[in-house]
Motif scaffolding. Structure first.
Motif, PDB file in Angstrom:
ATOM      1  N   LEU A  15      89.195 -26.343 -13.808  1.00 41.50           N
ATOM      2  CA  LEU A  15      87.766 -26.232 -14.128  1.00 41.50           C
ATOM      3  C   LEU A  15      87.460 -24.892 -14.601  1.00 41.50           C
ATOM      4  O   LEU A  15      86.763 -24.790 -15.526  1.00 41.50           O
ATOM      5  CB  LEU A  15      86.942 -26.494 -12.544  1.00 41.50           C
ATOM      6  CG  LEU A  15      85.493 -26.316 -12.762  1.00 41.50           C
ATOM      7  CD1 LEU A  15      84.750 -27.478 -13.616  1.00 41.50           C
ATOM      8  CD2 LEU A  15      84.801 -26.163 -11.541  1.00 41.50           C
ATOM      9  N   GLN A  18      87.888 -24.528 -18.151  1.00 43.02           N
ATOM     10  CA  GLN A  18      87.140 -25.585 -19.071  1.00 43.02           C
ATOM     11  C   GLN A  18      85.774 -24.757 -19.440  1.00 43.02           C
ATOM     12  O   GLN A  18      85.135 -24.751 -20.186  1.00 43.02           O
ATOM     13  CB  GLN A  18      86.551 -26.819 -18.519  1.00 43.02           C
ATOM     14  CG  GLN A  18      87.681 -27.704 -18.338  1.00 43.02           C
ATOM     15  CD  GLN A  18      87.492 -29.144 -17.340  1.00 43.02           C
ATOM     16  OE1 GLN A  18      86.389 -29.112 -16.890  1.00 43.02           O
ATOM     17  NE2 GLN A  18      88.448 -29.710 -16.916  1.00 43.02           N
ATOM     18  N   ASP A  81      78.796 -23.323  -8.148  1.00 45.33           N
ATOM     19  CA  ASP A  81      79.805 -24.211  -7.870  1.00 45.33           C
ATOM     20  C   ASP A  81      80.561 -23.738  -6.539  1.00 45.33           C
ATOM     21  O   ASP A  81      81.196 -24.765  -6.008  1.00 45.33           O
ATOM     22  CB  ASP A  81      80.746 -24.038  -9.052  1.00 45.33           C
ATOM     23  CG  ASP A  81      80.261 -24.366 -10.381  1.00 45.33           C
ATOM     24  OD1 ASP A  81      79.910 -25.791 -10.569  1.00 45.33           O
ATOM     25  OD2 ASP A  81      80.152 -23.599 -11.370  1.00 45.33           O
ATOM     26  N   THR A 124      79.047 -34.001  -6.390  1.00 43.03           N
ATOM     27  CA  THR A 124      79.217 -35.374  -6.825  1.00 43.03           C
ATOM     28  C   THR A 124      80.668 -35.400  -7.437  1.00 43.03           C
ATOM     29  O   THR A 124      81.336 -34.502  -7.595  1.00 43.03           O
ATOM     30  CB  THR A 124      78.286 -35.623  -8.087  1.00 43.03           C
ATOM     31  OG1 THR A 124      78.674 -34.721  -9.007  1.00 43.03           O
ATOM     32  CG2 THR A 124      76.870 -35.372  -7.532  1.00 43.03           C
ATOM     33  N   PRO A 125      81.037 -36.517  -7.903  1.00 40.91           N
ATOM     34  CA  PRO A 125      82.221 -36.844  -8.207  1.00 40.91           C
ATOM     35  C   PRO A 125      82.635 -35.941  -9.736  1.00 40.91           C
ATOM     36  O   PRO A 125      83.496 -35.585  -9.861  1.00 40.91           O
ATOM     37  CB  PRO A 125      82.534 -38.033  -8.534  1.00 40.91           C
ATOM     38  CG  PRO A 125      81.551 -38.550  -7.611  1.00 40.91           C
ATOM     39  CD  PRO A 125      80.496 -37.818  -7.475  1.00 40.91           C
ATOM     40  N   ASP A 126      81.433 -35.717 -10.459  1.00 38.36           N
ATOM     41  CA  ASP A 126      81.575 -35.076 -11.698  1.00 38.36           C
ATOM     42  C   ASP A 126      81.189 -33.674 -11.562  1.00 38.36           C
ATOM     43  O   ASP A 126      81.380 -32.859 -12.270  1.00 38.36           O
ATOM     44  CB  ASP A 126      80.309 -35.808 -12.601  1.00 38.36           C
ATOM     45  CG  ASP A 126      80.699 -37.138 -13.260  1.00 38.36           C
ATOM     46  OD1 ASP A 126      81.945 -37.495 -13.229  1.00 38.36           O
ATOM     47  OD2 ASP A 126      79.731 -37.929 -13.209  1.00 38.36           O
ATOM     48  N   ARG A 127      80.605 -33.184 -10.493  1.00 38.09           N
ATOM     49  CA  ARG A 127      80.287 -31.905 -10.463  1.00 38.09           C
ATOM     50  C   ARG A 127      80.673 -31.337  -8.742  1.00 38.09           C
ATOM     51  O   ARG A 127      79.954 -31.353  -7.882  1.00 38.09           O
ATOM     52  CB  ARG A 127      78.704 -31.579 -10.453  1.00 38.09           C
ATOM     53  CG  ARG A 127      78.545 -30.183 -10.370  1.00 38.09           C
ATOM     54  CD  ARG A 127      78.761 -29.345 -11.522  1.00 38.09           C
ATOM     55  NE  ARG A 127      78.384 -27.849 -11.195  1.00 38.09           N
ATOM     56  CZ  ARG A 127      77.030 -27.320 -11.387  1.00 38.09           C
ATOM     57  NH1 ARG A 127      76.013 -28.036 -11.960  1.00 38.09           N
ATOM     58  NH2 ARG A 127      77.037 -26.112 -11.059  1.00 38.09           N
TER      59      ARG A 127
END
Length: 351
Positions: A15, A18, A81, A124-127
């Protein structure tokens, strides 16, 4: 020894390659906004405690967990995050001042559970959202004499610090922390005691969590309080193989830049974090600090534009509004490029 794969937060290194990852803001100055009374700190459990407890913010995980949860969730809603546990002063060493040293381990477990629940609610799975178990420097220093007339005097030793930090790390791990954050370091020897304790815990449990190490430059000399430059500080702690090293608190972003640049140059083989105060203290402002969210966000954007950041957040005086501004401004830029080779061995990947 080869680096072992992380058993928690294994997705964090990818992460940070990215995008710039967002850390939360201040806990202490947010708590001040609630204007809590002595009764709030005591609750029913500590109603008859013989010492004053107001100001012991870590105690609120027992007596006002609603306040701590509300602050965590405000930062997550603002775009964080990673949120820090409310454990800056949750060592037996720090809690001794309040006569609550025996509660230190339980305090860390509960603080991590509150942060874990907030992250699970917003993640969430994406975040995914991550819980950083926070280790403060303690009110005592292993390197500096408390007596100006006796330079050799000390009010704590390494083994006492190590034991206190081990207890804290054990509680944070049990409560659900994803990573450890050794922060606001003004004495490298204290930090090394924390690092030693964390390594002991990893050895004992088989767990391995990412570790972030964050020092504090206390004045325009560019040194931490125990005397090291930021480059010397990095070389003193790099053996811990932290996922990130950085600076927080103290000077605010405007005055922090040359020291962050120095650290980013020296620590070419790991990620860089930065979470400054909202400028310098100002008792006339709402937060107790000078900078508005717009000002802090713009200063952090300058760091991101210069390619200095992998993790960005805020320290004293920052609010969810500051974190939202930082997230919006730094999100326009790519994270700091990383050197290869040694870096790949310092940041273990999931198997």
């Amino acid at each position: 020894m080869d680096a072992q794969p992380y058993t928690r937060a294994a997705a964090l290194p990818a992460l940070m390659r990215q995008r710039i990852v967002i850390l939360d803001g201040a806990m202490g100055t947010m708590i001040q906004r609630y204007r809590l009374s002595e009764a709030d700190y005591r609750g029913s459990r500590f109603a008859d405690h013989p010492k004053d407890l107001k100001g012991n913010n870590e105690l609120l995980v027992f007596t006002r967990p609603d306040v701590i949860t509300e602050i965590h969730e405000a930062y997550l809603a603002a775009g964080a995050d990673i949120i820090e546990t409310n454990t800056f002063g949750a060592t037996s060493v720090a809690q001794e001042d309040y006569g609550l040293a025996p509660l230190a381990r339980e305090m860390n477990v509960e603080a991590a559970r509150l942060a874990r629940a907030a992250c699970d609610k917003y993640g969430t799975p994406d975040r995914p959202r991550f819980v950083a178990g926070a280790f403060g420097p303690t009110p005592r220093t292993a390197s500096i004499s408390p007596d100006v007339n006796d330079p050799g005097a000390r009010n704590i030793d390494f083994d006492t610090l190590r034991a206190a930090y081990y207890e804290q790390a054990e509680g944070l791990l049990e409560g659900g922390a994803d990573l450890f954050l050794v922060e606001t370091i003004f004495d490298t020897l204290n930090a090394k005691a924390a690092i030693f304790a964390i390594d002991e815990l990893f050895e004992a449990t088989g767990e391995r969590l990412p570790v972030i190490i964050s020092g504090t430059v206390t004045d325009a000399s560019g040194r931490i309080l125990s005397g090291q430059t930021v480059s010397a500080f990095w070389h003193s702690v790099r053996h811990a193989r932290p996922i990130a090293v950085g600076l927080n608190c103290a000077l605010g972003a405007a005055l922090m830049r040359p020291y962050l640049e120095e650290l980013a140059k020296a620590a070419s083989d790991t990620f860089i974090s930065c979470y400054p105060n909202a400028g310098l203290p100002n008792p006339m402002s709402d937060t107790g600090f000078d900078e508005t969210p717009e000002v802090t966000g713009a200063l952090m954007e300058d760091f991101a534009r210069a390619g200095l950041l992998n993790i960005a957040g805020g320290c004293c005086g920052t609010t969810p509004e500051h974190i939202a501004a930082i997230a919006q401004r730094v999100g326009r830029y790519q994270p700091r490029c990383q050197a290869q080779g040694l870096f790949s061995s310092l940041v273990p990947q999931a198997a």
